[in-house]
Motif scaffolding. Sequence first.
Motif, PDB file in Angstrom:
ATOM      1  N   GLY A  92      53.110 -47.355  -1.353  1.00 34.18           N
ATOM      2  CA  GLY A  92      52.963 -47.519   0.094  1.00 34.18           C
ATOM      3  C   GLY A  92      51.546 -47.439   0.604  1.00 34.18           C
ATOM      4  N   HIS A  93      50.594 -47.008  -0.222  1.00 35.46           N
ATOM      5  CA  HIS A  93      49.231 -46.771   0.237  1.00 35.46           C
ATOM      6  C   HIS A  93      48.299 -47.920  -0.145  1.00 35.46           C
ATOM      7  CE1 HIS A  93      49.871 -42.522   1.434  1.00 35.46           C
ATOM      8  NE2 HIS A  93      50.797 -42.565   0.499  1.00 35.46           N
ATOM      9  N   LEU A  94      47.385 -48.237   0.753  1.00 37.47           N
ATOM     10  CA  LEU A  94      46.402 -49.286   0.522  1.00 37.47           C
ATOM     11  C   LEU A  94      45.218 -48.751  -0.295  1.00 37.47           C
ATOM     12  CD1 LEU A  94      46.390 -50.686   4.149  1.00 37.47           C
ATOM     13  CD2 LEU A  94      47.115 -51.970   2.134  1.00 37.47           C
ATOM     14  N   PRO A  95      44.572 -49.608  -1.070  1.00 35.34           N
ATOM     15  CA  PRO A  95      43.417 -49.152  -1.851  1.00 35.34           C
ATOM     16  C   PRO A  95      42.175 -48.980  -0.979  1.00 35.34           C
ATOM     17  CG  PRO A  95      43.780 -51.492  -2.190  1.00 35.34           C
ATOM     18  CD  PRO A  95      44.923 -51.006  -1.338  1.00 35.34           C
ATOM     19  N   TYR A  96      41.378 -47.953  -1.317  1.00 33.81           N
ATOM     20  CA  TYR A  96      40.127 -47.706  -0.608  1.00 33.81           C
ATOM     21  C   TYR A  96      39.041 -47.301  -1.600  1.00 33.81           C
ATOM     22  CZ  TYR A  96      42.715 -47.766   3.778  1.00 33.81           C
ATOM     23  OH  TYR A  96      43.485 -48.164   4.843  1.00 33.81           O
ATOM     24  N   GLY A  97      37.833 -47.773  -1.347  1.00 32.21           N
ATOM     25  CA  GLY A  97      36.696 -47.361  -2.153  1.00 32.21           C
ATOM     26  C   GLY A  97      36.127 -46.046  -1.644  1.00 32.21           C
ATOM     27  N   GLN A  98      35.123 -45.557  -2.346  1.00 37.02           N
ATOM     28  CA  GLN A  98      34.513 -44.284  -1.994  1.00 37.02           C
ATOM     29  C   GLN A  98      33.226 -44.513  -1.209  1.00 37.02           C
ATOM     30  OE1 GLN A  98      34.676 -41.104  -4.925  1.00 37.02           O
ATOM     31  NE2 GLN A  98      32.518 -40.663  -4.584  1.00 37.02           N
ATOM     32  N   GLY A  99      33.080 -43.779  -0.111  1.00 40.85           N
ATOM     33  CA  GLY A  99      31.885 -43.892   0.711  1.00 40.85           C
ATOM     34  C   GLY A  99      30.652 -43.385  -0.003  1.00 40.85           C
ATOM     35  N   ALA A 100      29.493 -43.856   0.446  1.00 41.29           N
ATOM     36  CA  ALA A 100      28.228 -43.466  -0.175  1.00 41.29           C
ATOM     37  C   ALA A 100      27.818 -42.068   0.274  1.00 41.29           C
ATOM     38  CB  ALA A 100      27.136 -44.471   0.192  1.00 41.29           C
ATOM     39  N   GLU A 101      27.399 -41.248  -0.683  1.00 41.11           N
ATOM     40  CA  GLU A 101      26.971 -39.880  -0.372  1.00 41.11           C
ATOM     41  C   GLU A 101      25.837 -39.870   0.656  1.00 41.11           C
ATOM     42  OE1 GLU A 101      27.751 -36.760  -1.486  1.00 41.11           O
ATOM     43  OE2 GLU A 101      29.461 -37.337  -2.747  1.00 41.11           O
ATOM     44  N   ALA A 102      24.956 -40.857   0.578  1.00 38.97           N
ATOM     45  CA  ALA A 102      23.804 -40.886   1.483  1.00 38.97           C
ATOM     46  C   ALA A 102      24.198 -41.078   2.940  1.00 38.97           C
ATOM     47  CB  ALA A 102      22.846 -42.005   1.054  1.00 38.97           C
ATOM     48  N   ASP A 103      25.414 -41.572   3.181  1.00 38.04           N
ATOM     49  CA  ASP A 103      25.869 -41.822   4.555  1.00 38.04           C
ATOM     50  C   ASP A 103      26.595 -40.625   5.171  1.00 38.04           C
ATOM     51  OD1 ASP A 103      24.897 -44.422   4.710  1.00 38.04           O
ATOM     52  OD2 ASP A 103      26.711 -45.271   3.820  1.00 38.04           O
ATOM     53  N   LEU A 104      26.800 -39.572   4.402  1.00 38.10           N
ATOM     54  CA  LEU A 104      27.601 -38.445   4.865  1.00 38.10           C
ATOM     55  C   LEU A 104      26.746 -37.352   5.494  1.00 38.10           C
ATOM     56  CD1 LEU A 104      29.942 -38.133   1.744  1.00 38.10           C
ATOM     57  CD2 LEU A 104      30.432 -39.315   3.896  1.00 38.10           C
ATOM     58  N   LEU A 105      27.275 -36.771   6.571  1.00 37.71           N
ATOM     59  CA  LEU A 105      26.624 -35.651   7.239  1.00 37.71           C
ATOM     60  C   LEU A 105      27.603 -34.487   7.364  1.00 37.71           C
ATOM     61  CD1 LEU A 105      24.749 -37.393  10.211  1.00 37.71           C
ATOM     62  CD2 LEU A 105      23.765 -36.567   8.054  1.00 37.71           C
ATOM     63  N   PRO A 106      27.096 -33.234   7.347  1.00 36.65           N
ATOM     64  CA  PRO A 106      27.989 -32.077   7.513  1.00 36.65           C
ATOM     65  C   PRO A 106      28.427 -31.914   8.963  1.00 36.65           C
ATOM     66  CG  PRO A 106      25.706 -31.357   7.325  1.00 36.65           C
ATOM     67  CD  PRO A 106      25.699 -32.839   7.080  1.00 36.65           C
ATOM     68  N   ALA A 107      29.638 -31.424   9.152  1.00 39.98           N
ATOM     69  CA  ALA A 107      30.159 -31.156  10.493  1.00 39.98           C
ATOM     70  C   ALA A 107      29.437 -29.957  11.097  1.00 39.98           C
ATOM     71  CB  ALA A 107      31.651 -30.890  10.415  1.00 39.98           C
ATOM     72  N   PRO A 108      29.539 -29.781  12.422  1.00 39.58           N
ATOM     73  CA  PRO A 108      28.898 -28.630  13.063  1.00 39.58           C
ATOM     74  C   PRO A 108      29.382 -27.318  12.452  1.00 39.58           C
ATOM     75  CG  PRO A 108      29.644 -30.209  14.708  1.00 39.58           C
ATOM     76  CD  PRO A 108      30.204 -30.666  13.399  1.00 39.58           C
ATOM     77  N   PRO A 109      28.542 -26.290  12.423  1.00 42.46           N
ATOM     78  CA  PRO A 109      28.931 -24.987  11.866  1.00 42.46           C
ATOM     79  C   PRO A 109      30.189 -24.451  12.534  1.00 42.46           C
ATOM     80  CG  PRO A 109      26.572 -25.051  12.298  1.00 42.46           C
ATOM     81  CD  PRO A 109      27.146 -26.304  12.897  1.00 42.46           C
TER      82      PRO A 109
END
Length: 260
Positions: A46-63
């Motif tokens: 039932g689930h669609l395929p997805y690739g993995q996002g680039a680490e360089a595009d990720l930011l941490p959420a607020p504390p």
Amino acid sequence: MNPLFKFLVGACGWSIGLAPGLALAMTVPLCPTQNAEAGTDGRVLGHLPYGQGAEADLLPAPPGFAIGGPCRLHRAAMVDLIRLLQAADTVPGVAGTLRGVSCFRPIEYQRQVFCAQIGQGQRFANAAERARVAAPPAYSEHATGYTLDFAVRPSPDCPDVDACIIWHPAGRWLLAHARDFGFELSFPAGNAQGVSWEPWHWRWVGVSPKAPGAAAARAVFARAAAKYPAIPGVYLKPPPVVPTLPRPGFPLYWPRVPGL
């Protein structure tokens, strides 16, 4: 038939425009003891395929937002998450209660999450049962970096990743306002994907196609949005949640959203 040969035949079928039924399914390894057949439409359980996002595009959420571990999102989504939290903090009964229980999850970590609860003595007997409430590895929106699961704190009467989140003011506020900040509900009640209703699970697509980063996010979810709309015109009757708690005193419906 050799799995690689099946894959090549199926891929060729799609590339030259053959009907989906002519593309052969392939076996996908999910866990050490669990495999599944990918359908001719590419979905697994039932689930669609997805690739993995680039680490360089990720930011941490607020504390203070993350629960149980770090929460990272794509930088474009993070801008709107911060706006969403700031708006929520102005609402009595909602302020300070929204948290993130799961955000970006790499594919291999998703494999651990998916497989750990399958088998003798575990919650799920097989991958098909598990896929009702969790996506298989390489088929989870969390790997894209655009998706997160919200939680509520304090919440003594409602566990995380449970439909009872809508019984809390913060959960109801999300249903009414998350789209104002570019987030859409991935799996509404009765969704055609056959995935369980998940009012805690939201993916970011931007408030408009012209919002910074929105075009890329919408491209990732284009197929899901087209075939399995995230917000139906009429909100279907949800499945039961926690029957021992009082029924919520609010209408369970979605207003029709222009353009959807």
